[in-house]
Write an enzyme that holds these catalytic residues in place. Structure first.
Site, mmCIF file in Angstrom:
data_model
loop_
_atom_site.group_PDB
_atom_site.id
_atom_site.type_symbol
_atom_site.label_atom_id
_atom_site.label_comp_id
_atom_site.label_asym_id
_atom_site.label_seq_id
_atom_site.Cartn_x
_atom_site.Cartn_y
_atom_site.Cartn_z
ATOM 1 N N CYS A 109 0.856 -1.188 0.000
ATOM 2 C CA CYS A 109 0.000 0.000 0.000
ATOM 3 C C CYS A 109 0.891 1.236 0.000
ATOM 4 O O CYS A 109 1.603 1.491 0.971
ATOM 5 C CB CYS A 109 -0.914 -0.010 1.219
ATOM 6 S SG CYS A 109 -1.971 1.452 1.358
ATOM 7 N N CYS A 111 -4.994 6.631 -3.750
ATOM 8 C CA CYS A 111 -4.377 5.306 -3.665
ATOM 9 C C CYS A 111 -2.951 5.423 -4.184
ATOM 10 O O CYS A 111 -2.743 5.767 -5.353
ATOM 11 C CB CYS A 111 -5.172 4.296 -4.485
ATOM 12 S SG CYS A 111 -4.355 2.682 -4.639
#
Length: 255
Positions: free
Chosen positions: A72, A196
């Site tokens: 991530c 993101c």
């Protein structure tokens, strides 16, 4: 349990100091509840900071549904900020993550993380499939604001082209020479997120094939990030994801 709540351009995370390894990381339903915005703290994901034998720290990332996630990007920037606040390093560091070792630097609230090298993407459906630590589908559209992210994003996320695990979905709008606007539907969160990290990296790399630039500004609902990189013979290297990260609040919660 003590926790810190972070946001990285609107992508929010629960950060927990797990250097004593007391957190029940195998309890998926509990992690899911902690990330629930009505019955828990509320977040797009949960991150454990742990000791490492080879780097400054180890980052363990869980999706909001409680499953252990892949790398991530925005979460790693929050993890770097938090580990720095714990005194685990000064201004630069290396850390372990799902996809291997990473480097990072801290300058106030601006956190830069070096991503893994990436191969050129492949054509899928009406766009490009590329893996930047997490799998991403990138499709260019005239206006991202007109996209129904829940319907179109979810449909593509489960498309047979990406079976068996599905993929993250990104819609991209070209703004000018080295700037794009991005919206992302994230698997694991199963919703649109405000930003993101691996997604904007995927969009920056694919945009280079259109614009020929090696520094790209990405505009998301949660703010702006920059991605810089080198490109040579079908491979991207020296990829840096840079943007703001901040601790929003901290507290304790009964498990």
């Amino acid at each position: 349990m003590n926790f810190n709540k972070y946001q990285s351009t609107g992508n929010d995370f629960i950060l927990i100091d797990n250097r004593n390894l007391n957190f029940p990381s195998d309890n998926q339903s509990m992690i899911n509840k902690l990330c629930d915005r009505r019955f828990g703290i509320g977040a797009d994901g949960l991150i454990l900071i742990q000791n490492s034998k080879t780097t400054d720290f180890k980052m363990v990332y869980f999706n909001a549904d409680g499953s252990e996630g892949s790398f991530c990007g925005n979460g790693s920037r929050a993890a770097v900020h938090y580990a720095n606040s714990l005194g685990m390093f000064d201004n630069t560091c290396s850390f372990e993550a799902y996809d291997g070792l990473h480097e990072a630097s801290v300058s106030g609230k601006i956190i830069s993380v070096k991503m893994k090298n990436v191969q050129n993407g492949s054509s899928k459906l009406n766009g490009t499939f590329i893996d930047t630590g997490s799998p991403h589908y990138v499709e260019y559209v005239e206006s991202v604001d007109k996209i129904d992210m829940i319907t179109q994003g979810r449909t593509l996320r489960y498309d047979n082209e990406f079976s068996p695990n599905g993929t993250n979905i990104n819609f991209v709008e070209r703004l000018h020479d080295n700037s794009v606007k991005v919206r992302t539907y994230e698997r694991g969160v199963e919703n649109e997120t405000l930003s993101c990290g691996t997604g904007v990296t995927a969009c920056a790399l694919t945009s280079s094939q259109l614009e020929g630039k090696n520094i790209v500004t990405i505009v998301t609902k949660g703010g702006e990030l920059t991605v810089s990189f080198d490109q040579n013979k079908g491979k991207f290297s020296n990829i840096w994801l840079k943007g703001p990260t901040e601790m929003v609040f901290k507290g304790e919660i009964d498990l």
